[in-house]
Design a protein around this motif. Structure first.
Motif, PDB file in Angstrom:
ATOM      1  N   GLY A  79      12.158  -3.237 -10.184  1.00 36.04           N
ATOM      2  CA  GLY A  79      10.772  -3.400 -10.884  1.00 36.04           C
ATOM      3  C   GLY A  79      10.267  -5.371 -10.786  1.00 36.04           C
ATOM      4  O   GLY A  79       9.631  -5.635 -11.672  1.00 36.04           O
ATOM      5  N   THR A  80      10.815  -5.685  -9.809  1.00 31.88           N
ATOM      6  CA  THR A  80      10.366  -7.185  -9.605  1.00 31.88           C
ATOM      7  C   THR A  80       8.708  -7.284  -9.368  1.00 31.88           C
ATOM      8  O   THR A  80       8.219  -6.693  -8.518  1.00 31.88           O
ATOM      9  CB  THR A  80      10.978  -7.909  -8.386  1.00 31.88           C
ATOM     10  N   ARG A  81       8.274  -8.099 -10.159  1.00 35.04           N
ATOM     11  CA  ARG A  81       6.745  -8.153 -10.034  1.00 35.04           C
ATOM     12  C   ARG A  81       6.192  -9.279  -9.174  1.00 35.04           C
ATOM     13  O   ARG A  81       6.812 -10.503  -9.499  1.00 35.04           O
ATOM     14  CB  ARG A  81       6.181  -8.625 -11.612  1.00 35.04           C
ATOM     15  N   THR A 119       5.447  -4.590   0.472  1.00 34.31           N
ATOM     16  CA  THR A 119       6.055  -3.068  -0.212  1.00 34.31           C
ATOM     17  C   THR A 119       6.952  -2.229   0.507  1.00 34.31           C
ATOM     18  O   THR A 119       7.177  -1.477   0.491  1.00 34.31           O
ATOM     19  CB  THR A 119       4.401  -2.483   0.060  1.00 34.31           C
ATOM     20  N   ASP A 174      10.845  -0.568  -2.666  1.00 35.26           N
ATOM     21  CA  ASP A 174      10.293   0.390  -3.693  1.00 35.26           C
ATOM     22  C   ASP A 174      10.442  -0.395  -5.027  1.00 35.26           C
ATOM     23  O   ASP A 174       9.572   0.160  -5.821  1.00 35.26           O
ATOM     24  CB  ASP A 174      11.068   1.684  -3.593  1.00 35.26           C
ATOM     25  N   ASP A 175      11.415  -1.329  -5.090  1.00 31.97           N
ATOM     26  CA  ASP A 175      11.330  -1.731  -6.585  1.00 31.97           C
ATOM     27  C   ASP A 175      10.571  -3.074  -6.721  1.00 31.97           C
ATOM     28  O   ASP A 175      11.011  -3.731  -7.780  1.00 31.97           O
ATOM     29  CB  ASP A 175      12.943  -2.081  -6.639  1.00 31.97           C
ATOM     30  N   ALA A 181       6.746  -4.309  -7.270  1.00 31.60           N
ATOM     31  CA  ALA A 181       5.546  -4.176  -7.849  1.00 31.60           C
ATOM     32  C   ALA A 181       4.526  -5.114  -7.427  1.00 31.60           C
ATOM     33  O   ALA A 181       4.585  -6.252  -8.023  1.00 31.60           O
ATOM     34  CB  ALA A 181       5.344  -3.920  -9.261  1.00 31.60           C
ATOM     35  N   THR A 199       0.947  -6.808  -6.751  1.00 29.31           N
ATOM     36  CA  THR A 199      -0.408  -7.119  -7.474  1.00 29.31           C
ATOM     37  C   THR A 199      -1.246  -8.015  -6.810  1.00 29.31           C
ATOM     38  O   THR A 199      -1.031  -9.121  -6.699  1.00 29.31           O
ATOM     39  CB  THR A 199      -0.472  -7.293  -9.066  1.00 29.31           C
ATOM     40  N   GLY A 225       0.326   0.848  -1.759  1.00 34.19           N
ATOM     41  CA  GLY A 225       1.335   0.561  -3.117  1.00 34.19           C
ATOM     42  C   GLY A 225       0.842  -0.772  -3.626  1.00 34.19           C
ATOM     43  O   GLY A 225       1.381  -1.114  -4.664  1.00 34.19           O
ATOM     44  N   ARG A 239      -1.732  -2.907  -6.014  1.00 32.82           N
ATOM     45  CA  ARG A 239      -2.473  -2.763  -6.886  1.00 32.82           C
ATOM     46  C   ARG A 239      -3.621  -3.844  -6.857  1.00 32.82           C
ATOM     47  O   ARG A 239      -3.073  -5.147  -6.878  1.00 32.82           O
ATOM     48  CB  ARG A 239      -1.909  -2.945  -8.342  1.00 32.82           C
ATOM     49  N   TYR A 262       4.367 -12.688 -13.787  1.00 31.33           N
ATOM     50  CA  TYR A 262       5.167 -12.356 -12.402  1.00 31.33           C
ATOM     51  C   TYR A 262       6.362 -12.868 -12.282  1.00 31.33           C
ATOM     52  O   TYR A 262       6.983 -13.607 -13.120  1.00 31.33           O
ATOM     53  CB  TYR A 262       4.315 -13.123 -11.311  1.00 31.33           C
TER      54      TYR A 262
END
Length: 398
Positions: free
Chosen positions: A4-6, A24, A27-28, A30, A32, A67, A69, A95
């Motif tokens: 879930g690394t932003r 992307t 998968d881990d 995210a 933006t 993927g 945002r 982030y």
């Protein structure tokens, strides 16, 4: 790094979109992307907006990976200590890594009268305003284009082909990057379609008025519409956020494109100054640097060694209207040589650059990690030749 690394990407131009798409791969992660407009702007076609032959936009669904945002807003501040950005519309985004791809725009002109009476065209909104002004005037209205880089040359050519009386004021050489042989060919092509090319000593603009442009050598050119393409600037976001920048506000990074202040911030495109020695601006360069910025972030997440960026410039292409162009070849030192392709074939090659520039993004959106480019072995020599702190920044540990 935990799942879930932003990653927040500031800017939705060529560098930002390429970086976002490439990120992307995991998968881990995210991703933006923050951009003030709802559509992607094809900046290398803004002269076509001015000429009324293309809208220079593409929907983000065409160029951006599913993927990613998209947040339509503007970043007003970067808080590196808290790892968050503040948005103009309110609120913040946190982030783990930040890709700074804020892009570029026109510099505020310092010539008397230019800010008041000349029209910039470095943004989509400015190009549209200029198009509306041209539409309200007769075709033979005298237009002066100031600045003889690619944007100025291409704008002058497009307007002349559509019946405007165009003067192109170079300030010095026509297409300074071009080899003299290619420059002469470009001048001939422009003259054939009716552009009055004013180049060489004495052609610096000293004043702009409502209906004229005055030159250093004393000449006064009638100019009902003056188009300003000279000068370059970047948003002051990095400077206002307390990050180290060069004299005009580009974020200073090491050669991996990592900020010299914070390894969680990576830059790409026109707003980046690796080792204080920026790359030559182009959509191709921005895409390559965007891809490398993403690779740097992905390597940090994976805990592997980051590599220095390297982009080989093999050519530069300048459009000269719909029927001619100059495809200028260069060596690995990014210095133009005598070899170029002109005329109709040059125009066809220029048309291909529009396709390829957007095509690189769409392919990366479909197949993250697929973008490839050639490196430049001359970058190290360029850095060694620079005075000041450039090389020290280049040697910062990854």
């Amino acid at each position: 790094m935990a799942a879930g690394t932003r990653v927040v990407v500031i800017g939705g131009g060529f560098a930002g979109v390429m970086a976002a798409n490439r990120l992307t791969q995991r998968d881990d992660v995210a991703v933006t992307m923050v951009n003030p407009r709802p559509d992607f702007v094809i900046r290398l076609r803004l002269h076509h907006v001015v000429a009324g032959v293309h809208d220079a936009v593409a929907p983000y669904r065409q160029v951006l990976a599913e993927g990613v945002r998209l947040v339509q807003d503007t970043v007003t501040a970067v808080d590196a200590a808290q790892r968050r950005v503040t948005l103009l519309g309110g609120g913040t985004l946190g982030y783990d890594y930040l890709v700074y791809a804020a892009g570029s725009a026109s510099a505020e002109p310092r010539v008397p009268g230019a800010a008041e009476f000349a029209h910039p065209m470095a943004t989509l909104e400015a190009a549209r305003r200029l198009r509306a002004i041209l539409d309200d005037r007769p075709p033979a209205t005298p237009v002066t284009v100031v600045g003889a880089g690619p944007t100025g040359i291409e704008t002058a050519a497009e307007l002349a082909e559509r019946g405007q009386r165009v003067s192109l004021v170079c300030g010095d050489a026509l297409g300074a990057y071009l080899h003299p042989t290619a420059r002469r060919a470009a001048a001939r092509s422009l003259t054939r379609i009716g552009v009055d090319v004013l180049a060489g000593p004495g052609t610096e603009v000293t004043e702009v008025t409502r209906d004229a442009v005055r030159l250093e050598d004393g000449r006064t050119l009638p100019s009902a519409i003056t188009v300003w393409t000279a000068g370059f600037g970047v948003p002051d976001l990095a400077t206002r956020s307390g990050l180290r920048t060069d004299a005009i506000g580009r974020l200073i990074t090491d050669e991996t494109l990592t900020s010299v202040d914070d390894e969680r911030i990576v830059a790409a495109g026109d707003s980046a100054a690796p080792s204080g020695v920026p790359y030559r601006m182009s959509a191709y360069t921005a895409s390559c640097l965007g891809a490398h910025a993403a690779d740097t972030v992905l390597r940090r997440i994976a805990g592997t060694t980051c590599e220095p960026a390297s982009v080989f410039f093999g050519a530069m292409c300048v459009g000269l209207g719909s029927h001619a162009g100059i495809y200028q070849l260069a060596g690995r030192d990014d210095i133009a040589n005598r070899m170029f392709v002109g005329g109709r074939l040059g125009a066809r090659l220029k048309a291909l650059t529009y396709r390829f520039a957007v095509g690189h993004l769409t392919r990366e959106a479909r197949r993250p990690g697929s973008h490839r480019w050639l490196g430049n072995n001359s970058r190290r020599r360029l850095l060694q030749a620079q005075p000041g702190p450039g090389l020290a920044a280049a040697e910062r540990p990854a």
